[in-house]
Design an enzyme around this catalytic site. Structure first.
Site, PDB file in Angstrom:
ATOM      1  N   HIS A 106      -8.430  37.791   0.201  1.00 32.88           N
ATOM      2  CA  HIS A 106      -8.070  36.687  -0.694  1.00 32.88           C
ATOM      3  C   HIS A 106      -6.637  36.924  -1.135  1.00 32.88           C
ATOM      4  CE1 HIS A 106      -8.382  33.343  -3.288  1.00 32.88           C
ATOM      5  NE2 HIS A 106      -8.728  33.948  -4.385  1.00 32.88           N
ATOM      6  N   GLU A 133     -31.800  17.267  -1.719  1.00 29.54           N
ATOM      7  CA  GLU A 133     -31.273  16.687  -0.487  1.00 29.54           C
ATOM      8  C   GLU A 133     -29.880  17.197  -0.137  1.00 29.54           C
ATOM      9  OE1 GLU A 133     -31.591  12.495  -0.061  1.00 29.54           O
ATOM     10  OE2 GLU A 133     -33.727  12.436  -0.522  1.00 29.54           O
TER      11      GLU A 133
END
Length: 321
Positions: A106, A229
Site C-alpha cells: 500500500h 442480493e
C-alpha cells in the site's frame, strides 16, 4: 496500460535471495505462503513474545525477531497497518542491509511520508488488488490476482526488476502486473474505501433496509432484498461487467435501476465524492489515521460497537438461526 505477465518477467532478482515478511496478517500470511511455494527463502519477522510464532511455524515458515529477520534478508516487505509503519521502520532501519530492497503493498506510508527510507535502499510497491485470502486461494488453484507495481526509489537500478519478480513469486504474474505509482495506488485505494465499496455501499444497504422496515416490511424480508442480493450483483458484475449485469437481470429490475439509481446517486453524491477525494489527496485522511492510532482508536471502537447494535445485524442473525 502497461500490463506484464509471467512470460515477460525475469525471476532472477529473487533467486538465491531471502525475503523477510514483516506482518503476518491478511496479506502477510498469503504472500509468505505464496513466496514459499514458489521456492523463495522466506522468514517472517515477529516481535518478541509474539503469540503468532507457533502458527507461522506450523505451516512450514521460518520465524525470527524483527531485527534478525531484516538483517538476514535482501528484500524486506512491510505488511503491517499503515499507521504503525513509521514506528516499526524506526526499529528495523538499523538492521537493513546496505542496498536492500524495501517493499510495500500500500502506498500510504511512502506517499504521505510516514516513512522516509534511507537513500541506499530500493523502494517498490507490489499491491494485490484484493484480500490476502483470495490471493492465497487463487494461487493454490493455479490462478493469480492482478497487482499494481511501482518504484519510489531505485538506488540499485534494479528496483523495477525486483518488484516484477516479487509479483511473479506471489502469483500475480499469472493475472497481470499493472504499472502505477505510490500516489495513484494510495489515493485510488483510500477513495474507494471511503467513498465506494467499504464506505458508501454498506451505508446504502443500511438505508435501504431501514426504509423498508419503517414502511412496514418485515426485517427478514428487508434484509434479503437489500443486503442478501448484493452477492448476486457482485458476481454478475465480475462475470459480465456493469453493462452485462444490467442485460442479465429482468426488465423490471433493469427499469427500476434506470429510474431509481440516478435519484439516489445524483450530483450531490458526486460532489461529496470529489470532496472526499480532496481530503485524501491533501493528507487530511492520513493525519486522521495517525491521530486515531495515537489515541487508541476511539472512533473505530465506537463505530464497531454501534454496527453490532444495528437492526440490520439483528435481522441477519435471525436469518442465520
Amino acid at each position: 496500460m502497461d500490463r506484464i505477465f509471467d512470460p515477460d518477467i525475469d525471476p532472477a532478482p529473487l533467486i538465491g535471495k531471502r525475503v523477510a515478511i514483516i506482518g503476518y496478517g491478511n496479506q502477510g500470511r498469503a504472500q509468505s505462503l505464496n513466496l514459499h511455494d514458489s521456492g523463495i527463502d522466506v522468514v517472517v519477522g515477529l516481535r518478541d513474545g509474539s503469540t503468532t510464532a507457533a502458527e507461522v511455524q506450523a505451516v512450514g515458515l521460518a520465524t525470527a525477531s524483527l531485527g534478525d529477520a531484516v538483517a538476514s534478508a535482501e528484500l524486506v516487505m512491510l505488511l503491517i497497518p499503515d499507521e504503525t509503519m513509521a514506528g516499526v521502520y524506526g526499529q528495523i532501519e538499523p538492521h537493513l542491509r546496505p542496498g536492500a530492497a524495501l517493499g510495500f503493498s500500500h502506498g500510504l506510508a511512502i506517499h504521505f511520508k510516514f516513512i522516509k527510507p534511507r537513500s541506499d535502499l530500493d523502494v517498490f510497491l507490489l499491491a494485490p488488488k484484493g484480500p490476502g485470502t483470495a490471493l492465497r486461494s487463487l494461487y493454490v488453484a493455479g490462478d493469480g490476482m492482478t497487482s499494481l507495481w511501482a518504484v519510489a526509489q531505485d538506488s540499485s537500478g534494479n528496483a523495477r526488476a525486483t518488484a516484477l519478480a516479487y509479483g511473479q513469486a506471489i502469483g500475480s504474474g499469472r493475472a497481470g502486473l499493472i504499472a502505477s505509482s505510490f500516489a495513484e495506488e494510495c489515493e485510488a485505494d483510500l477513495f474507494n474505501e471511503g467513498a465506494v465499496v467499504w464506505g458508501a455501499v454498506p451505508e446504502v444497504l443500511i438505508a435501504g433496509f431501514d426504509t423498508l422496515v419503517e414502511a412496514g416490511i418485515s426485517p427478514e424480508v428487508a434484509y434479503m432484498e437489500c443486503v442478501g442480493e448484493l452477492k448476486l450483483l457482485a458476481g454478475l458484475i465480475e462475470a459480465r461487467g456493469i453493462a452485462g449485469m444490467r442485460e442479465a437481470i429482468s426488465n423490471t429490475a433493469e427499469l427500476g435501476a434506470l429510474i431509481g439509481g440516478p435519484q439516489v446517486i445524483g450530483d450531490d453524491v458526486r460532489t461529496a465524492m470529489r470532496a472526499l477525494l480532496a481530503t485524501v489527496r491533501d493528507g487530511s485522511f492520513a493525519r486522521a489515521l495517525s491521530d486515531e492510532e495515537a489515541s487508541g482508536y476511539p472512533l473505530l471502537r465506537a463505530a464497531r460497537r454501534k454496527a453490532r447494535g444495528l437492526a440490520v445485524e439483528a435481522a441477519r442473525l435471525k436469518l442465520e438461526d
